[in-house]
Design an enzyme around this catalytic site. Structure first.
Site, PDB file in Angstrom:
ATOM      1  N   VAL A 104       0.878  -1.171   0.000  1.00  0.00           N
ATOM      2  CA  VAL A 104       0.000   0.000   0.000  1.00  0.00           C
ATOM      3  C   VAL A 104       0.914   1.219   0.000  1.00  0.00           C
ATOM      4  CG1 VAL A 104      -1.755   1.293   1.289  1.00  0.00           C
ATOM      5  CG2 VAL A 104      -1.823  -1.218   1.268  1.00  0.00           C
ATOM      6  N   CYS A 105       0.542   2.254  -0.730  1.00  0.00           N
ATOM      7  CA  CYS A 105       1.241   3.543  -0.668  1.00  0.00           C
ATOM      8  C   CYS A 105       2.728   3.340  -1.027  1.00  0.00           C
ATOM      9  CB  CYS A 105       1.030   4.105   0.746  1.00  0.00           C
ATOM     10  SG  CYS A 105       1.398   5.838   0.985  1.00  0.00           S
ATOM     11  N   GLY A 106       3.623   3.949  -0.290  1.00  0.00           N
ATOM     12  CA  GLY A 106       5.048   3.822  -0.587  1.00  0.00           C
ATOM     13  C   GLY A 106       5.618   2.437  -0.349  1.00  0.00           C
ATOM     14  N   GLY A 107       4.800   1.512   0.118  1.00  0.00           N
ATOM     15  CA  GLY A 107       5.277   0.140   0.327  1.00  0.00           C
ATOM     16  C   GLY A 107       5.784  -0.509  -0.941  1.00  0.00           C
ATOM     17  N   GLY A 154      -2.741   2.485  -3.945  1.00  0.00           N
ATOM     18  CA  GLY A 154      -2.169   3.829  -4.000  1.00  0.00           C
ATOM     19  C   GLY A 154      -1.953   4.373  -2.589  1.00  0.00           C
TER      20      GLY A 154
END
Lengths: 222, 222
Positions: A104-107, A154
Protein backbone atom coordinates in the site's frame (compact mmCIF):
# COMPACT_ATOMS: atom_id res chain seq x y z
CA UNK A 1 -11.77 -24.93 16.03
CA UNK A 2 -11.95 -24.25 12.40
CA UNK A 3 -10.76 -27.24 10.44
CA UNK A 4 -9.44 -25.12 7.60
CA UNK A 5 -5.94 -23.67 7.87
CA UNK A 6 -6.40 -19.91 8.26
CA UNK A 7 -5.00 -17.47 5.74
CA UNK A 8 -1.81 -16.07 7.21
CA UNK A 9 -1.31 -12.40 6.48
CA UNK A 10 1.93 -10.68 7.40
CA UNK A 11 2.03 -6.90 7.73
CA UNK A 12 5.45 -5.30 8.11
CA UNK A 13 5.48 -2.76 10.97
CA UNK A 14 8.58 -0.56 10.80
CA UNK A 15 9.71 2.67 12.47
CA UNK A 16 8.39 5.69 10.55
CA UNK A 17 5.57 3.81 8.82
CA UNK A 18 2.18 5.41 8.15
CA UNK A 19 -0.10 3.38 10.38
CA UNK A 20 -3.26 3.79 8.31
CA UNK A 21 -1.61 2.27 5.22
CA UNK A 22 -1.76 -1.22 6.71
CA UNK A 23 -4.33 -0.71 9.46
CA UNK A 24 -6.91 -0.03 6.74
CA UNK A 25 -6.52 -3.50 5.25
CA UNK A 26 -5.93 -5.05 8.68
CA UNK A 27 -9.39 -3.84 9.69
CA UNK A 28 -10.90 -5.40 6.58
CA UNK A 29 -9.15 -8.73 7.18
CA UNK A 30 -10.28 -8.76 10.80
CA UNK A 31 -13.89 -8.72 9.62
CA UNK A 32 -13.32 -11.97 7.70
CA UNK A 33 -13.37 -15.54 8.97
CA UNK A 34 -10.38 -17.72 9.58
CA UNK A 35 -7.49 -15.32 9.33
CA UNK A 36 -4.19 -15.06 11.18
CA UNK A 37 -2.60 -11.61 11.07
CA UNK A 38 1.03 -11.03 12.01
CA UNK A 39 2.59 -7.61 12.63
CA UNK A 40 6.19 -8.21 11.80
CA UNK A 41 9.46 -6.46 12.46
CA UNK A 42 13.06 -7.48 13.19
CA UNK A 43 12.43 -7.56 16.90
CA UNK A 44 9.50 -7.32 19.27
CA UNK A 45 10.63 -3.89 20.40
CA UNK A 46 7.96 -1.20 19.93
CA UNK A 47 8.07 0.82 16.72
CA UNK A 48 6.93 4.43 16.37
CA UNK A 49 4.75 5.34 13.42
CA UNK A 50 5.22 8.57 11.49
CA UNK A 51 2.32 10.06 13.41
CA UNK A 52 3.92 9.23 16.73
CA UNK A 53 2.00 6.14 17.76
CA UNK A 54 3.81 3.34 19.58
CA UNK A 55 2.92 -0.16 18.35
CA UNK A 56 4.42 -3.44 19.50
CA UNK A 57 5.01 -5.98 16.70
CA UNK A 58 3.89 -9.51 17.52
CA UNK A 59 6.15 -11.46 15.17
CA UNK A 60 9.83 -11.22 14.29
CA UNK A 61 11.50 -11.84 10.94
CA UNK A 62 13.26 -14.91 12.29
CA UNK A 63 10.18 -16.50 13.86
CA UNK A 64 7.74 -15.69 11.06
CA UNK A 65 6.07 -18.75 9.50
CA UNK A 66 5.30 -18.93 5.79
CA UNK A 67 2.69 -16.41 4.70
CA UNK A 68 -0.19 -16.45 2.27
CA UNK A 69 0.06 -12.68 1.96
CA UNK A 70 3.01 -10.41 2.62
CA UNK A 71 2.13 -6.70 2.77
CA UNK A 72 4.13 -3.55 3.44
CA UNK A 73 2.93 0.04 3.59
CA UNK A 74 4.66 3.38 3.19
CA UNK A 75 5.65 6.07 5.62
CA UNK A 76 6.93 9.59 5.83
CA UNK A 77 10.16 8.21 7.24
CA UNK A 78 10.45 5.13 5.06
CA UNK A 79 13.62 6.34 3.32
CA UNK A 80 15.65 5.44 6.42
CA UNK A 81 14.53 1.81 6.14
CA UNK A 82 14.32 1.30 2.37
CA UNK A 83 17.75 -0.22 1.98
CA UNK A 84 17.74 -2.24 5.17
CA UNK A 85 19.27 -5.58 4.12
CA UNK A 86 17.40 -7.60 6.77
CA UNK A 87 14.07 -6.20 5.65
CA UNK A 88 14.78 -6.67 1.94
CA UNK A 89 15.96 -10.24 2.60
CA UNK A 90 12.79 -10.90 4.57
CA UNK A 91 10.60 -9.53 1.78
CA UNK A 92 12.43 -11.62 -0.83
CA UNK A 93 12.19 -14.77 1.26
CA UNK A 94 8.50 -14.44 2.10
CA UNK A 95 7.73 -13.04 -1.33
CA UNK A 96 9.10 -16.15 -2.99
CA UNK A 97 6.53 -18.41 -1.32
CA UNK A 98 3.56 -16.13 -0.57
CA UNK A 99 0.39 -16.46 -2.64
CA UNK A 100 0.26 -12.67 -2.89
CA UNK A 101 3.01 -10.08 -2.64
CA UNK A 102 1.35 -6.80 -1.80
CA UNK A 103 1.84 -3.18 -0.82
CA UNK A 104 0.00 0.00 0.00
CA UNK A 105 1.24 3.54 -0.67
CA UNK A 106 5.05 3.82 -0.59
CA UNK A 107 5.28 0.14 0.33
CA UNK A 108 5.69 -0.64 -3.35
CA UNK A 109 9.12 1.03 -3.20
CA UNK A 110 10.24 -1.57 -0.65
CA UNK A 111 9.00 -4.37 -2.89
CA UNK A 112 10.85 -2.82 -5.84
CA UNK A 113 14.03 -2.43 -3.79
CA UNK A 114 13.74 -6.14 -2.98
CA UNK A 115 13.45 -6.87 -6.71
CA UNK A 116 9.88 -8.07 -6.42
CA UNK A 117 8.10 -5.60 -8.71
CA UNK A 118 10.29 -5.30 -11.80
CA UNK A 119 8.23 -6.42 -14.79
CA UNK A 120 5.00 -5.72 -12.96
CA UNK A 121 2.53 -2.83 -12.89
CA UNK A 122 2.06 -1.27 -9.48
CA UNK A 123 0.48 1.67 -7.65
CA UNK A 124 2.04 3.93 -5.05
CA UNK A 125 1.44 7.25 -3.30
CA UNK A 126 1.19 9.90 -6.01
CA UNK A 127 4.26 11.77 -4.72
CA UNK A 128 6.34 8.62 -5.20
CA UNK A 129 5.34 7.59 -8.70
CA UNK A 130 8.54 8.82 -10.30
CA UNK A 131 10.71 7.21 -7.65
CA UNK A 132 9.00 3.88 -8.20
CA UNK A 133 9.34 4.17 -11.98
CA UNK A 134 13.07 4.81 -11.57
CA UNK A 135 13.30 1.40 -9.92
CA UNK A 136 12.06 -0.23 -13.11
CA UNK A 137 8.43 -0.65 -12.18
CA UNK A 138 5.55 0.13 -14.53
CA UNK A 139 3.72 2.67 -12.40
CA UNK A 140 -0.05 2.88 -12.57
CA UNK A 141 -2.30 5.69 -11.38
CA UNK A 142 -5.07 3.21 -10.55
CA UNK A 143 -6.18 3.02 -6.93
CA UNK A 144 -5.61 -0.73 -6.72
CA UNK A 145 -3.53 -2.72 -9.22
CA UNK A 146 -3.62 -6.48 -9.64
CA UNK A 147 -0.82 -7.89 -11.81
CA UNK A 148 -0.32 -11.60 -11.43
CA UNK A 149 0.13 -12.25 -7.73
CA UNK A 150 1.28 -8.70 -7.10
CA UNK A 151 -1.41 -6.43 -5.70
CA UNK A 152 -0.73 -2.84 -4.76
CA UNK A 153 -2.75 0.10 -3.52
CA UNK A 154 -2.17 3.83 -4.00
CA UNK A 155 -1.68 6.31 -1.20
CA UNK A 156 -2.69 5.77 2.44
CA UNK A 157 -6.50 5.42 2.35
CA UNK A 158 -6.23 3.23 -0.77
CA UNK A 159 -5.32 0.48 1.67
CA UNK A 160 -9.01 0.04 2.43
CA UNK A 161 -9.85 -0.48 -1.24
CA UNK A 162 -6.84 -2.77 -1.54
CA UNK A 163 -7.98 -4.77 1.50
CA UNK A 164 -11.47 -5.28 0.11
CA UNK A 165 -10.04 -6.24 -3.29
CA UNK A 166 -7.82 -8.88 -1.71
CA UNK A 167 -10.71 -10.02 0.48
CA UNK A 168 -12.76 -10.70 -2.63
CA UNK A 169 -9.97 -12.78 -4.13
CA UNK A 170 -9.24 -14.84 -1.01
CA UNK A 171 -12.62 -15.07 0.72
CA UNK A 172 -15.02 -14.43 -2.15
CA UNK A 173 -17.35 -11.59 -3.06
CA UNK A 174 -19.99 -12.26 -0.41
CA UNK A 175 -17.44 -12.16 2.40
CA UNK A 176 -15.85 -9.01 1.02
CA UNK A 177 -19.25 -7.32 0.76
CA UNK A 178 -19.92 -8.27 4.36
CA UNK A 179 -16.61 -6.76 5.44
CA UNK A 180 -17.47 -3.54 3.63
CA UNK A 181 -20.79 -3.33 5.46
CA UNK A 182 -19.22 -4.09 8.84
CA UNK A 183 -16.67 -1.31 8.47
CA UNK A 184 -19.37 0.97 7.03
CA UNK A 185 -17.24 1.81 4.03
CA UNK A 186 -19.64 4.23 2.45
CA UNK A 187 -17.21 7.10 2.07
CA UNK A 188 -18.24 10.73 1.83
CA UNK A 189 -15.12 12.75 1.02
CA UNK A 190 -15.86 16.38 1.88
CA UNK A 191 -13.75 17.69 -1.02
CA UNK A 192 -12.79 16.60 -4.52
CA UNK A 193 -9.08 16.81 -3.73
CA UNK A 194 -8.27 13.17 -3.16
CA UNK A 195 -5.89 12.79 -6.10
CA UNK A 196 -3.49 15.09 -7.94
CA UNK A 197 -5.69 14.73 -11.03
CA UNK A 198 -8.61 16.27 -9.12
CA UNK A 199 -6.84 18.87 -7.00
CA UNK A 200 -5.85 22.31 -8.26
CA UNK A 201 -2.24 22.79 -9.46
CA UNK A 202 -1.68 25.15 -6.52
CA UNK A 203 -2.83 22.55 -4.01
CA UNK A 204 -0.69 19.88 -5.65
CA UNK A 205 2.31 22.20 -5.37
CA UNK A 206 1.59 22.86 -1.70
CA UNK A 207 1.29 19.13 -1.08
CA UNK A 208 4.59 18.50 -2.85
CA UNK A 209 6.28 21.09 -0.67
CA UNK A 210 4.85 19.41 2.42
CA UNK A 211 5.90 15.99 1.18
CA UNK A 212 9.39 17.12 0.27
CA UNK A 213 9.86 18.66 3.68
CA UNK A 214 8.48 15.70 5.60
CA UNK A 215 9.83 12.93 3.43
CA UNK A 216 13.25 14.54 3.49
CA UNK A 217 13.78 13.18 -0.01
CA UNK A 218 14.94 14.50 -3.31
CA UNK A 219 12.93 12.00 -5.27
CA UNK A 220 9.49 13.55 -4.88
CA UNK A 221 7.85 14.08 -8.23
CA UNK A 222 7.11 17.60 -9.44
CA UNK B 1 9.10 26.88 16.87
CA UNK B 2 5.59 27.79 16.02
CA UNK B 3 4.45 30.73 18.08
CA UNK B 4 0.82 29.61 18.10
CA UNK B 5 -0.31 27.14 20.75
CA UNK B 6 -1.01 23.87 18.93
CA UNK B 7 -4.44 22.30 18.90
CA UNK B 8 -4.39 19.52 21.45
CA UNK B 9 -6.35 16.47 20.40
CA UNK B 10 -6.91 13.61 22.79
CA UNK B 11 -7.84 10.18 21.46
CA UNK B 12 -8.91 7.58 24.00
CA UNK B 13 -7.12 4.26 23.44
CA UNK B 14 -8.79 1.45 25.38
CA UNK B 15 -8.58 -2.36 25.37
CA UNK B 16 -10.90 -3.81 22.72
CA UNK B 17 -11.14 -0.63 20.66
CA UNK B 18 -11.32 -0.70 16.86
CA UNK B 19 -8.03 0.91 15.88
CA UNK B 20 -9.20 2.34 12.55
CA UNK B 21 -11.98 4.34 14.22
CA UNK B 22 -9.50 6.83 15.64
CA UNK B 23 -6.45 6.12 13.49
CA UNK B 24 -8.43 7.39 10.49
CA UNK B 25 -8.82 10.87 12.00
CA UNK B 26 -5.38 10.68 13.62
CA UNK B 27 -3.90 10.33 10.15
CA UNK B 28 -5.83 13.35 8.94
CA UNK B 29 -4.72 15.47 11.91
CA UNK B 30 -1.11 14.43 11.38
CA UNK B 31 -1.20 15.99 7.93
CA UNK B 32 -2.10 19.37 9.44
CA UNK B 33 0.17 21.98 10.97
CA UNK B 34 0.61 22.69 14.63
CA UNK B 35 -1.15 19.81 16.30
CA UNK B 36 -0.46 17.83 19.45
CA UNK B 37 -2.06 14.40 19.54
CA UNK B 38 -2.37 12.40 22.76
CA UNK B 39 -3.30 8.73 22.93
CA UNK B 40 -4.85 8.43 26.34
CA UNK B 41 -5.68 5.65 28.72
CA UNK B 42 -5.68 5.09 32.48
CA UNK B 43 -2.11 3.91 32.47
CA UNK B 44 0.77 3.71 30.03
CA UNK B 45 0.42 -0.06 29.87
CA UNK B 46 -0.11 -1.37 26.33
CA UNK B 47 -3.69 -1.90 25.21
CA UNK B 48 -4.82 -4.52 22.71
CA UNK B 49 -7.21 -3.49 19.95
CA UNK B 50 -10.11 -5.68 18.86
CA UNK B 51 -8.03 -6.83 15.90
CA UNK B 52 -5.18 -7.90 18.14
CA UNK B 53 -2.75 -5.02 17.73
CA UNK B 54 -0.71 -3.87 20.73
CA UNK B 55 -0.51 -0.09 21.11
CA UNK B 56 1.16 1.85 23.92
CA UNK B 57 -0.77 4.95 25.07
CA UNK B 58 1.39 8.04 25.50
CA UNK B 59 -0.75 9.94 28.02
CA UNK B 60 -2.64 8.93 31.16
CA UNK B 61 -5.95 10.25 32.45
CA UNK B 62 -4.24 11.83 35.45
CA UNK B 63 -1.47 13.56 33.46
CA UNK B 64 -3.60 14.72 30.54
CA UNK B 65 -3.62 18.50 30.01
CA UNK B 66 -6.73 20.34 28.87
CA UNK B 67 -7.81 19.40 25.36
CA UNK B 68 -9.21 21.27 22.41
CA UNK B 69 -10.75 18.05 21.13
CA UNK B 70 -11.65 14.89 23.01
CA UNK B 71 -12.43 11.90 20.78
CA UNK B 72 -13.34 8.29 21.46
CA UNK B 73 -14.01 5.49 18.99
CA UNK B 74 -15.87 2.22 19.22
CA UNK B 75 -14.76 -1.35 19.41
CA UNK B 76 -16.03 -4.89 19.22
CA UNK B 77 -15.20 -5.25 22.89
CA UNK B 78 -16.31 -1.83 24.07
CA UNK B 79 -19.12 -3.18 26.24
CA UNK B 80 -16.58 -4.25 28.86
CA UNK B 81 -15.40 -0.65 29.22
CA UNK B 82 -18.60 1.33 28.71
CA UNK B 83 -19.43 1.72 32.37
CA UNK B 84 -15.88 2.23 33.59
CA UNK B 85 -16.21 5.06 36.13
CA UNK B 86 -12.67 6.35 35.59
CA UNK B 87 -13.23 6.62 31.85
CA UNK B 88 -16.64 8.24 32.18
CA UNK B 89 -15.25 10.71 34.73
CA UNK B 90 -12.39 11.51 32.38
CA UNK B 91 -14.76 12.09 29.47
CA UNK B 92 -16.99 14.34 31.58
CA UNK B 93 -14.04 16.32 32.89
CA UNK B 94 -12.37 16.88 29.51
CA UNK B 95 -15.71 17.24 27.78
CA UNK B 96 -16.63 20.16 30.02
CA UNK B 97 -13.71 22.27 28.79
CA UNK B 98 -12.93 20.94 25.30
CA UNK B 99 -13.83 23.02 22.26
CA UNK B 100 -15.21 19.86 20.64
CA UNK B 101 -16.54 16.66 22.17
CA UNK B 102 -16.34 14.00 19.48
CA UNK B 103 -16.72 10.33 18.65
CA UNK B 104 -16.47 7.84 15.86
CA UNK B 105 -18.50 4.64 15.50
CA UNK B 106 -19.55 3.18 18.86
CA UNK B 107 -17.62 5.94 20.62
CA UNK B 108 -20.86 7.92 20.81
CA UNK B 109 -22.17 5.35 23.29
CA UNK B 110 -19.35 6.27 25.68
CA UNK B 111 -20.19 9.95 25.34
CA UNK B 112 -23.84 9.17 26.01
CA UNK B 113 -22.97 7.04 29.05
CA UNK B 114 -21.01 10.03 30.35
CA UNK B 115 -24.09 12.21 29.86
CA UNK B 116 -22.48 14.25 27.11
CA UNK B 117 -24.85 13.55 24.21
CA UNK B 118 -28.36 13.81 25.66
CA UNK B 119 -30.15 16.59 23.80
CA UNK B 120 -27.83 16.29 20.82
CA UNK B 121 -28.00 14.52 17.48
CA UNK B 122 -25.23 11.99 16.90
CA UNK B 123 -24.07 9.23 14.58
CA UNK B 124 -22.82 5.76 15.47
CA UNK B 125 -22.11 2.40 13.87
CA UNK B 126 -25.35 1.24 12.25
CA UNK B 127 -25.59 -1.83 14.47
CA UNK B 128 -25.59 0.40 17.55
CA UNK B 129 -28.18 2.99 16.55
CA UNK B 130 -30.91 1.56 18.76
CA UNK B 131 -28.57 1.22 21.72
CA UNK B 132 -27.59 4.87 21.39
CA UNK B 133 -31.21 5.97 21.07
CA UNK B 134 -32.03 4.08 24.27
CA UNK B 135 -29.54 6.33 26.03
CA UNK B 136 -31.60 9.37 25.10
CA UNK B 137 -29.63 10.51 22.09
CA UNK B 138 -31.22 11.66 18.85
CA UNK B 139 -29.59 9.19 16.49
CA UNK B 140 -28.78 10.25 12.94
CA UNK B 141 -27.95 8.06 9.96
CA UNK B 142 -25.69 10.76 8.52
CA UNK B 143 -22.03 9.86 8.11
CA UNK B 144 -20.82 12.86 10.11
CA UNK B 145 -23.06 14.88 12.42
CA UNK B 146 -22.24 18.34 13.76
CA UNK B 147 -24.53 19.53 16.53
CA UNK B 148 -23.17 22.45 18.49
CA UNK B 149 -19.74 21.43 19.69
CA UNK B 150 -20.57 17.74 19.44
CA UNK B 151 -19.26 16.07 16.29
CA UNK B 152 -19.72 12.37 15.64
CA UNK B 153 -18.94 9.99 12.82
CA UNK B 154 -20.70 6.77 11.82
CA UNK B 155 -19.06 3.36 11.69
CA UNK B 156 -15.29 2.74 11.49
CA UNK B 157 -14.24 4.26 8.14
CA UNK B 158 -16.48 7.28 8.81
CA UNK B 159 -13.64 8.44 11.05
CA UNK B 160 -11.81 9.67 7.96
CA UNK B 161 -14.76 11.81 6.90
CA UNK B 162 -15.14 12.98 10.49
CA UNK B 163 -11.44 13.88 10.64
CA UNK B 164 -11.60 15.95 7.48
CA UNK B 165 -14.77 17.66 8.69
CA UNK B 166 -13.12 18.63 11.95
CA UNK B 167 -9.98 19.68 10.08
CA UNK B 168 -12.05 22.12 8.04
CA UNK B 169 -13.52 23.63 11.19
CA UNK B 170 -10.24 23.96 13.09
CA UNK B 171 -7.68 24.57 10.33
CA UNK B 172 -9.84 25.85 7.50
CA UNK B 173 -10.91 24.49 4.15
CA UNK B 174 -7.57 24.87 2.38
CA UNK B 175 -5.73 22.89 5.05
CA UNK B 176 -8.40 20.19 5.07
CA UNK B 177 -8.24 19.89 1.29
CA UNK B 178 -4.48 19.52 1.54
CA UNK B 179 -4.87 16.75 4.11
CA UNK B 180 -7.30 14.93 1.82
CA UNK B 181 -4.79 15.09 -1.03
CA UNK B 182 -1.90 13.93 1.18
CA UNK B 183 -3.81 10.87 2.36
CA UNK B 184 -5.10 10.31 -1.18
CA UNK B 185 -8.67 10.09 0.01
CA UNK B 186 -10.21 9.36 -3.33
CA UNK B 187 -12.10 6.25 -2.30
CA UNK B 188 -13.16 3.52 -4.69
CA UNK B 189 -15.39 1.12 -2.76
CA UNK B 190 -15.56 -2.13 -4.72
CA UNK B 191 -19.17 -2.80 -3.71
CA UNK B 192 -22.28 -0.80 -2.88
CA UNK B 193 -22.63 -2.44 0.50
CA UNK B 194 -21.19 0.24 2.74
CA UNK B 195 -24.38 0.97 4.66
CA UNK B 196 -27.44 -1.04 5.70
CA UNK B 197 -29.54 1.16 3.40
CA UNK B 198 -27.49 -0.02 0.42
CA UNK B 199 -26.85 -3.65 1.29
CA UNK B 200 -29.35 -6.45 0.69
CA UNK B 201 -31.55 -7.53 3.62
CA UNK B 202 -29.78 -10.89 3.61
CA UNK B 203 -26.36 -9.25 3.92
CA UNK B 204 -27.60 -6.97 6.69
CA UNK B 205 -28.90 -10.02 8.55
CA UNK B 206 -25.56 -11.80 8.15
CA UNK B 207 -23.75 -8.72 9.41
CA UNK B 208 -26.05 -8.50 12.42
CA UNK B 209 -25.34 -12.13 13.26
CA UNK B 210 -21.60 -11.42 13.02
CA UNK B 211 -21.95 -8.31 15.15
CA UNK B 212 -24.08 -10.01 17.76
CA UNK B 213 -21.58 -12.84 18.05
CA UNK B 214 -18.53 -10.58 18.22
CA UNK B 215 -20.02 -7.76 20.23
CA UNK B 216 -21.38 -10.25 22.76
CA UNK B 217 -24.30 -7.88 23.30
CA UNK B 218 -28.01 -8.07 23.41
CA UNK B 219 -28.50 -4.53 22.23
CA UNK B 220 -27.69 -4.98 18.55
CA UNK B 221 -30.42 -3.60 16.35
CA UNK B 222 -32.46 -5.96 14.23
Amino acid sequence: MNSVQPYSIGLVFYPGMTALDVIGPQTVFSALPNVQIYRIWKTSEPIITDDGMVIVPDMTFSDCPSLDVICIGGGLKQAAIENDPDLLDFLRKKGSTAKFVTSVCGGSVFLAKAGLLQGYRAATHWTMRQGLAELGVEVSTERVVIDGNRISGGGVTAGIDFGLTLAKILWGEDAAKLAQLLIEYNPAPPFDTGSPEQASPELVQTALSFATEHLDLGRVVS
